[in-house]
Scaffold this active site. Sequence first.
Site, PDB file in Angstrom:
ATOM      1  N   SER A 257       0.891  -1.007   0.006  1.00  0.00           N
ATOM      2  CA  SER A 257      -0.021  -0.021  -0.083  1.00  0.00           C
ATOM      3  C   SER A 257       1.013   1.179   0.022  1.00  0.00           C
ATOM      4  O   SER A 257       1.776   1.305  -0.960  1.00  0.00           O
ATOM      5  CB  SER A 257      -1.106  -0.126   1.238  1.00  0.00           C
ATOM      6  OG  SER A 257      -1.781   0.907   0.972  1.00  0.00           O
ATOM      7  N   ASP A 352      -9.293   0.348  -7.793  1.00  0.00           N
ATOM      8  CA  ASP A 352      -8.617   0.891  -6.268  1.00  0.00           C
ATOM      9  C   ASP A 352      -9.256   2.389  -6.362  1.00  0.00           C
ATOM     10  O   ASP A 352      -8.957   3.098  -7.123  1.00  0.00           O
ATOM     11  CB  ASP A 352      -7.092   0.839  -6.257  1.00  0.00           C
ATOM     12  CG  ASP A 352      -6.279   1.329  -5.222  1.00  0.00           C
ATOM     13  OD1 ASP A 352      -7.308   1.874  -4.316  1.00  0.00           O
ATOM     14  OD2 ASP A 352      -5.157   1.010  -5.187  1.00  0.00           O
ATOM     15  N   HIS A 380      -8.486  -1.436  -3.900  1.00  0.00           N
ATOM     16  CA  HIS A 380      -7.007  -1.538  -3.379  1.00  0.00           C
ATOM     17  C   HIS A 380      -6.398  -2.780  -2.959  1.00  0.00           C
ATOM     18  O   HIS A 380      -6.689  -3.621  -2.261  1.00  0.00           O
ATOM     19  CB  HIS A 380      -7.132  -0.416  -2.274  1.00  0.00           C
ATOM     20  CG  HIS A 380      -5.483  -0.312  -1.497  1.00  0.00           C
ATOM     21  ND1 HIS A 380      -4.673   0.485  -2.528  1.00  0.00           N
ATOM     22  CD2 HIS A 380      -5.149  -0.212  -0.424  1.00  0.00           C
ATOM     23  CE1 HIS A 380      -3.763   0.641  -1.753  1.00  0.00           C
ATOM     24  NE2 HIS A 380      -3.930   0.511  -0.654  1.00  0.00           N
TER      25      HIS A 380
END
Length: 406
Positions: A257, A352, A380
């Site tokens: 991330s 995402d 995501h």
Amino acid sequence: MPRWILGDKFDTVFPHKGSLKVLWESRWKSACSKSVYPFHDGSIEDFEPIFNHLISKNINDAASDEYTQAFLPTASALEEKAAQALQAGKHEEASNLLCRAAVVYRISRFPYVDITKPSSIKRVAFERQKQAYLKATSLWTQPIREVTVPHTYRTGNDGAHIPIYIRTPAGADQSNPVPIVLIMTGLDGYRSDNSQRTHEILARGWAAVVAEIPGTADCPADPADPASPDRLWDSVLSYLDQRPELNTAKMVVWGLSAGGYYAIRAAHTHRDRLLGAIAHGPGCHYYLDPEWLAKVNDHEYPFEITAAWATKHGYKTVEEFVAGAQKKFSLVETGIVDQPSCRLLLLNGVDDGVVPIEDCLVLFEHGSPKEGRFYKGLPHMGYPNSLPVSYEWLEQVLASPSKTKN
């Protein structure tokens, strides 16, 4: 034609925004029952009463002290049960209970431990999480060890020490040094949130090293300095070079991330030290676009994210962050991605809403050729489809010839 590949979802306000009841019932309860993000190591029997309490009290702001306080009695009770199990010689039971306590603390300090508030209740919860987690992992056959690395390359506002976790497989020693996977953590997931990844890494005969990224948790790198991660990794790699059981000539990084940004950067700045890098759900340029930032709080992330992003990048206000972050931190604007890189795998879901898929696609227009796998219809990180691909790629890369150290 919409500007963003996300399409109509770009302008959508997700129904869980502002409602812990909807978040729990539509998203988190299912994740908790499966012990998947952000409930790794967790048990629904611990969380359901907590969320029922929060919902009954109409507590919807995760940034509030009331939210965090609701979790602490459950975590403490689990720690007490673990102490009793340990006293009775039931080490596995004690470890499991401590892991459960740690993830209760994790959700209590979700989504962000503000680095500018060292006395906050979320910081207290984070400290308790780490204590419970390291107790739990000390009972594993192959434990996780915390190491405080001297930040030998620090300058300016960098701190002096870098805490990292290291877990090595059985048989790793000077006569059998093992490859390394260096995990770069994210905005809300820190060192103590990666048990399953370390299990998978060790099962393949590699060592797992876990480090936090600038502006989060215990990372000492100056969050306001775009070059601070370069010094951070210089110090970490210098330390790893001194560990005879680790083969730093066979090393990859895996950025998760927000950590994906740093994996992309390291793939370029530290290309001579790495066999490869995975940027998993990464931003690099467009996630800092003011138009994107105007809508991102409406998307799939459980809570508002821009305030945490602002602090994480060293800004005092969201307004300053929106106005200046792209020019200062974009890996495209600053030319980082025009340099050569080591092998770089980009992974994400096409849908995402946290960081746009454009941030992966733009990289194919710069620097060295890249590899990528993107999943239509997934949000995501592209879970769960992206995980098997990650490990397959790591297996391939770490079977490659070693890098020659300078």
